[in-house]
Design an enzyme around this catalytic site. Structure first.
Site, mmCIF file in Angstrom:
data_model
loop_
_atom_site.group_PDB
_atom_site.id
_atom_site.type_symbol
_atom_site.label_atom_id
_atom_site.label_comp_id
_atom_site.label_asym_id
_atom_site.label_seq_id
_atom_site.Cartn_x
_atom_site.Cartn_y
_atom_site.Cartn_z
ATOM 1 N N ARG A 1 24.242 -24.780 1.372
ATOM 2 C CA ARG A 1 23.643 -26.094 1.201
ATOM 3 C C ARG A 1 22.136 -26.004 1.396
ATOM 4 O O ARG A 1 21.673 -25.589 2.454
ATOM 5 C CB ARG A 1 24.266 -27.074 2.179
ATOM 6 C CG ARG A 1 25.772 -27.128 1.941
ATOM 7 C CD ARG A 1 26.454 -28.247 2.612
ATOM 8 N NE ARG A 1 27.862 -28.240 2.177
ATOM 9 C CZ ARG A 1 28.700 -29.239 2.337
ATOM 10 N NH1 ARG A 1 28.292 -30.349 2.921
ATOM 11 N NH2 ARG A 1 29.951 -29.146 1.902
ATOM 12 N N GLU B 1 19.902 -27.830 2.279
ATOM 13 C CA GLU B 1 19.372 -28.948 3.055
ATOM 14 C C GLU B 1 18.087 -28.468 3.705
ATOM 15 O O GLU B 1 18.065 -27.425 4.325
ATOM 16 C CB GLU B 1 20.387 -29.361 4.120
ATOM 17 C CG GLU B 1 21.778 -29.511 3.548
ATOM 18 C CD GLU B 1 22.799 -30.051 4.531
ATOM 19 O OE1 GLU B 1 22.434 -30.282 5.690
ATOM 20 O OE2 GLU B 1 23.946 -30.235 4.125
ATOM 21 N N ARG C 1 22.371 -28.544 14.251
ATOM 22 C CA ARG C 1 23.746 -28.509 13.769
ATOM 23 C C ARG C 1 23.868 -28.270 12.266
ATOM 24 O O ARG C 1 24.940 -28.418 11.700
ATOM 25 C CB ARG C 1 24.464 -29.794 14.162
ATOM 26 C CG ARG C 1 23.889 -31.037 13.552
ATOM 27 C CD ARG C 1 24.785 -32.240 13.833
ATOM 28 N NE ARG C 1 24.635 -33.210 12.783
ATOM 29 C CZ ARG C 1 23.576 -34.004 12.642
ATOM 30 N NH1 ARG C 1 22.599 -33.936 13.500
ATOM 31 N NH2 ARG C 1 23.513 -34.864 11.649
ATOM 32 N N HIS C 2 22.774 -27.924 11.600
ATOM 33 C CA HIS C 2 22.830 -27.616 10.175
ATOM 34 C C HIS C 2 22.452 -26.168 9.910
ATOM 35 O O HIS C 2 21.490 -25.655 10.472
ATOM 36 C CB HIS C 2 21.859 -28.504 9.383
ATOM 37 C CG HIS C 2 22.322 -29.910 9.237
ATOM 38 N ND1 HIS C 2 21.947 -30.900 10.108
ATOM 39 C CD2 HIS C 2 23.151 -30.493 8.331
ATOM 40 C CE1 HIS C 2 22.524 -32.045 9.741
ATOM 41 N NE2 HIS C 2 23.260 -31.834 8.667
ATOM 42 N N GLU D 1 29.793 -34.845 13.617
ATOM 43 C CA GLU D 1 30.900 -34.772 12.659
ATOM 44 C C GLU D 1 31.397 -33.331 12.542
ATOM 45 O O GLU D 1 30.597 -32.409 12.437
ATOM 46 C CB GLU D 1 30.392 -35.255 11.292
ATOM 47 C CG GLU D 1 31.386 -35.095 10.179
ATOM 48 C CD GLU D 1 30.704 -35.066 8.812
ATOM 49 O OE1 GLU D 1 29.852 -35.933 8.550
ATOM 50 O OE2 GLU D 1 31.038 -34.164 8.023
ATOM 51 N N SER E 1 35.352 -33.594 7.129
ATOM 52 C CA SER E 1 35.538 -34.741 6.229
ATOM 53 C C SER E 1 36.758 -34.462 5.381
ATOM 54 O O SER E 1 37.011 -33.312 5.026
ATOM 55 C CB SER E 1 34.387 -34.892 5.248
ATOM 56 O OG SER E 1 33.199 -35.125 5.908
ATOM 57 N N ARG F 1 30.575 -25.643 13.604
ATOM 58 C CA ARG F 1 30.543 -26.863 14.429
ATOM 59 C C ARG F 1 31.770 -26.959 15.322
ATOM 60 O O ARG F 1 31.701 -27.442 16.455
ATOM 61 C CB ARG F 1 30.448 -28.095 13.529
ATOM 62 C CG ARG F 1 29.097 -28.214 12.861
ATOM 63 C CD ARG F 1 28.968 -29.551 12.197
ATOM 64 N NE ARG F 1 27.722 -29.643 11.455
ATOM 65 C CZ ARG F 1 27.337 -30.724 10.806
ATOM 66 N NH1 ARG F 1 28.105 -31.803 10.810
ATOM 67 N NH2 ARG F 1 26.200 -30.743 10.159
HETATM 68 P P1 AMO Z 1 31.470 -32.094 4.032
HETATM 69 O O1 AMO Z 1 30.282 -32.055 3.142
HETATM 70 O O2 AMO Z 1 31.565 -33.204 5.003
HETATM 71 O O3 AMO Z 1 32.812 -32.175 3.171
HETATM 72 O O4 AMO Z 1 31.587 -30.717 4.795
HETATM 73 C C1 AMO Z 1 32.685 -30.446 5.645
HETATM 74 C C2 AMO Z 1 32.237 -29.922 6.978
HETATM 75 O O5 AMO Z 1 31.501 -28.732 6.831
HETATM 76 C C3 AMO Z 1 30.516 -28.637 7.839
HETATM 77 N N1 AMO Z 1 29.190 -28.539 7.245
HETATM 78 C C4 AMO Z 1 28.163 -27.875 7.776
HETATM 79 N N2 AMO Z 1 28.041 -27.163 8.900
HETATM 80 C C5 AMO Z 1 26.850 -26.615 9.173
HETATM 81 N N3 AMO Z 1 25.772 -26.740 8.386
HETATM 82 C C6 AMO Z 1 25.825 -27.444 7.230
HETATM 83 N N4 AMO Z 1 24.759 -27.540 6.460
HETATM 84 C C7 AMO Z 1 27.068 -28.053 6.889
HETATM 85 N N5 AMO Z 1 27.480 -28.812 5.873
HETATM 86 C C8 AMO Z 1 28.758 -29.085 6.092
HETATM 87 C C9 AMO Z 1 30.615 -29.898 8.672
HETATM 88 C C10 AMO Z 1 31.285 -30.855 7.736
HETATM 89 O O6 AMO Z 1 31.983 -31.847 8.421
HETATM 90 N N6 AMO Z 1 34.522 -31.140 0.147
HETATM 91 C C11 AMO Z 1 34.424 -31.839 1.423
HETATM 92 C C12 AMO Z 1 35.618 -31.576 2.290
HETATM 93 C C13 AMO Z 1 36.887 -32.198 1.758
HETATM 94 O O7 AMO Z 1 36.884 -33.402 1.444
HETATM 95 O O8 AMO Z 1 37.898 -31.470 1.672
HETATM 96 C C14 AMO Z 1 33.143 -31.396 2.121
HETATM 97 O O9 AMO Z 1 32.533 -30.411 1.805
HETATM 98 O O10 AMO Z 1 31.421 -29.606 9.797
HETATM 99 P P1 ATP Z 2 27.968 -33.795 6.081
HETATM 100 O O1 ATP Z 2 26.669 -33.598 5.406
HETATM 101 O O2 ATP Z 2 28.779 -32.603 6.088
HETATM 102 O O3 ATP Z 2 28.687 -35.048 5.693
HETATM 103 P P2 ATP Z 2 26.453 -34.014 8.403
HETATM 104 O O4 ATP Z 2 26.741 -34.324 9.824
HETATM 105 O O5 ATP Z 2 25.655 -32.819 8.076
HETATM 106 O O6 ATP Z 2 27.787 -33.982 7.627
HETATM 107 P P3 ATP Z 2 24.587 -35.493 6.987
HETATM 108 O O7 ATP Z 2 24.967 -36.465 5.952
HETATM 109 O O8 ATP Z 2 23.876 -34.245 6.615
HETATM 110 O O9 ATP Z 2 25.910 -35.268 7.759
HETATM 111 O O10 ATP Z 2 23.813 -36.179 8.127
HETATM 112 C C1 ATP Z 2 24.476 -37.039 8.985
HETATM 113 C C2 ATP Z 2 23.435 -37.785 9.686
HETATM 114 O O11 ATP Z 2 22.584 -36.855 10.318
HETATM 115 C C3 ATP Z 2 22.613 -38.556 8.713
HETATM 116 O O12 ATP Z 2 23.013 -39.907 8.676
HETATM 117 C C4 ATP Z 2 21.227 -38.414 9.232
HETATM 118 O O13 ATP Z 2 20.814 -39.573 9.944
HETATM 119 C C5 ATP Z 2 21.285 -37.290 10.227
HETATM 120 N N1 ATP Z 2 20.411 -36.237 9.788
HETATM 121 C C6 ATP Z 2 20.442 -35.536 8.664
HETATM 122 N N2 ATP Z 2 19.418 -34.702 8.602
HETATM 123 C C7 ATP Z 2 18.730 -34.861 9.727
HETATM 124 C C8 ATP Z 2 17.548 -34.299 10.247
HETATM 125 N N3 ATP Z 2 16.832 -33.377 9.618
HETATM 126 N N4 ATP Z 2 17.136 -34.688 11.462
HETATM 127 C C9 ATP Z 2 17.807 -35.602 12.127
HETATM 128 N N5 ATP Z 2 18.907 -36.196 11.688
HETATM 129 C C10 ATP Z 2 19.358 -35.846 10.495
#
Ligand code: AMO
Ligand code: ATP
Length: 439
Positions: free
Chosen positions: A215, A217, A223-224, A362, A365, A413
């Site tokens: 990703r 991002e 946590r990313h 989170e 999903s 995570r």
């Molecule tokens: P989603 O985008 O929520 O769902 O991703 C699922 C889970 O993967 C982890 N995750 C990450 N962990 C670390 N760094 C990241 N950049 C990152 N992005 C995602 C999180 C997140 O909850 N296709 C759907 C799943 C489904 O519906 O089956 C999906 O990708 O823990």
């Molecule tokens: P997913 O992307 O897998 O659904 P996630 O926990 O990574 O799960 P995001 O949608 O990336 O979810 O972000 C969740 C929340 O985290 C967002 O609503 C946003 O407010 C916050 N967030 C995302 N990027 C940042 C960042 N760089 N700094 C702080 N908060 C962030």
């Protein structure tokens, strides 16, 4: 034989006159003049090699005293019970073989006495892994993945793999990494989503995959990651509630296995793990935003995504009410979930989707998916994507696609919340983030 046992495999009461060989790193040399202790460390633990000057060959004694820390050795000798030594024994050497000498000073302290910055540790991961805390984290991560595989295979899931080089996006919102694929543009896959769904049309019925997701991002958070490990399942003829049950039971099972199988690693980290109680609490999205709004720090409208702050507010609220750290948020607005989530028939603005949350973030999903091709095509277009790019996927829906559901759980995570680790990079051997591409 350079090695007959790991340091933890020796039972001093059982090993009599047999000679054993241990192999590993020189953790420490304590030279007290008349007696010298060499602490040997391997993956599983430590052993004390004891040399008494008066009782041992002079040359061997002098050799041992001069060993440089973190050099690699193999020691052959006999076992003597000794309560004060690690694992209850000491090794009286006949022979010490120096396999590789370490330079000094070391890039990092391995004894845990001097703390180092995460970046310094990641730059020298090979030596960071010799620290007991780091070693413990990765032994636990292994146990987590092993338990996940066990659980899912026992529950009828087939392990599959999907391509990581792809032509389309699946998870709207997060960007893709473009790559050059011969003379075409391609991308690193964000999720096995489309492929695991196609497998449902193929009649594989229940599948799982543990693999990398990419990703692009740009954010730099604790946590990313830009390359993460996703645990994905997809199952036919079941709805979102059925797969939530699989998820919570799997989480419970994995915690149990970690407690049973790697208690020593938990002890190194000073963690008393508590198995989450199932079933997990299910909050609706509506209830979740009401909790946030009643706390007054933020004002959320229906249709807003949950911010990091609101995830914490809800997590704390649930923890105060139930004493549990895991819960679900269900029935999300259709418009903020990916195109493949199935809307409820009677209230299509809500979807049969869920997030599995930890108190702090989170974790997963999932959803029941749309299996009706026309509906799916419309949802793809609604989200501003081009249905033509999804041809390879949509075709699988026109010739007998069963209703199906699934989820994705972020492995890192999952592990970091289990261990209460602050930074996700701590649970990845070689993390990839905005700044880090090596090692
Ligand atoms: P989603 O985008 O929520 O769902 O991703 C699922 C889970 O993967 C982890 N995750 C990450 N962990 C670390 N760094 C990241 N950049 C990152 N992005 C995602 C999180 C997140 O909850 N296709 C759907 C799943 C489904 O519906 O089956 C999906 O990708 O823990
Ligand atoms: P997913 O992307 O897998 O659904 P996630 O926990 O990574 O799960 P995001 O949608 O990336 O979810 O972000 C969740 C929340 O985290 C967002 O609503 C946003 O407010 C916050 N967030 C995302 N990027 C940042 C960042 N760089 N700094 C702080 N908060 C962030």
């Amino acid at each position: 034989n350079l090695r007959t046992h790991y340091t933890t495999q020796i039972d001093p009461g059982k090993i009599g006159d047999d000679k054993v060989a241990l192999a590993g790193w020189v953790h420490e040399v304590r030279d007290l003049g008349g007696i010298c202790f060499v602490v040997l460390r391997d993956r599983q633990g430590r052993a004390q090699v004891t040399l008494v000057k008066k009782k041992i060959d002079r040359e061997l004694f002098n050799f041992a005293r001069k060993l440089i820390r973190e050099s690699v050795i193999s020691v052959r000798g006999s076992i003597k019970p000794e309560e004060k030594a690690p694992n209850g024994y000491e090794l009286i050497p006949d022979e010490i073989e120096l396999l590789n000498e370490a330079e000094s000073p070391l890039p990092l302290d391995t004894t845990g006495k001097v703390d180092a910055e995460l970046d310094t540790r990641l730059d020298s991961r090979f030596i960071d892994l010799r620290r007991s805390r780091t070693n413990a984290i990765f032994r636990i991560r292994h146990e987590v993945l092993h338990a996940v595989r066990n659980y899912l295979a026992n529950d009828g899931f087939l392990e599959t793999s999907s391509p990581k080089v792809v032509a389309t996006a699946t998870e709207g919102g997060t960007a893709l990494f473009p790559i050059t694929y011969f003379d075409r543009e391609a991308f690193l896959n964000q999720s096995p989503q489309l492929f695991k769904q196609i497998l449902m049309s193929g009649g594989m019925d229940r599948v799982f995959e543990i693999g990398p997701i990419f990703r692009a991002e740009e954010h730099d958070t604790r946590r990313h990651l830009n390359e993460a490990t996703s645990i994905d399942i997809e199952a036919s003829f079941v709805d979102h509630f059925d797969v939530m049950e699989i998820l919570e039971n799997m989480v419970e099972y994995v915690y149990t296995r970690v407690i049973e199988n790697v208690p020593d690693a938990l002890e190194v980290l000073g963690i008393e793990l508590k198995v989450p109680k199932t079933p997990f609490l299910k909050l609706t999205y509506q209830e979740a935003i009401e909790i946030v709004n009643s706390h007054g720090e933020e004002e959320l409208k229906w249709g807003d995504d949950l911010s990091t702050l609101s995830e914490h507010t809800i997590g704390e609220h649930v923890f105060q009410e139930t004493g549990e750290e895991h819960y679900f948020i269900i029935d999300w607005p259709t418009e903020i979930k990916p195109f493949y989530a199935m809307p409820y028939e009677e209230k299509p603005e809500f979807s049969k989707s869920f997030d599995m949350m930890h108190r702090t973030m989170e974790l997963s999903s999932g959803a029941q998916r749309i299996h009706i091709p026309e509906m799916l095509k419309n949802r793809i277009a609604d989200q501003g994507l081009d249905p033509e790019g999804f041809d390879f996927y949509l075709r699988a829906f026109s010739y007998g696609m069963p209703p199906h559901s699934g989820w994705g759980l972020g492995c890192e995570r999952f592990v970091m919340t289990m261990l209460g680790v602050e930074n996700i990079r701590d649970v990845v051997l070689f993390p990839r983030d905005r700044r880090r591409l090596s090692p």
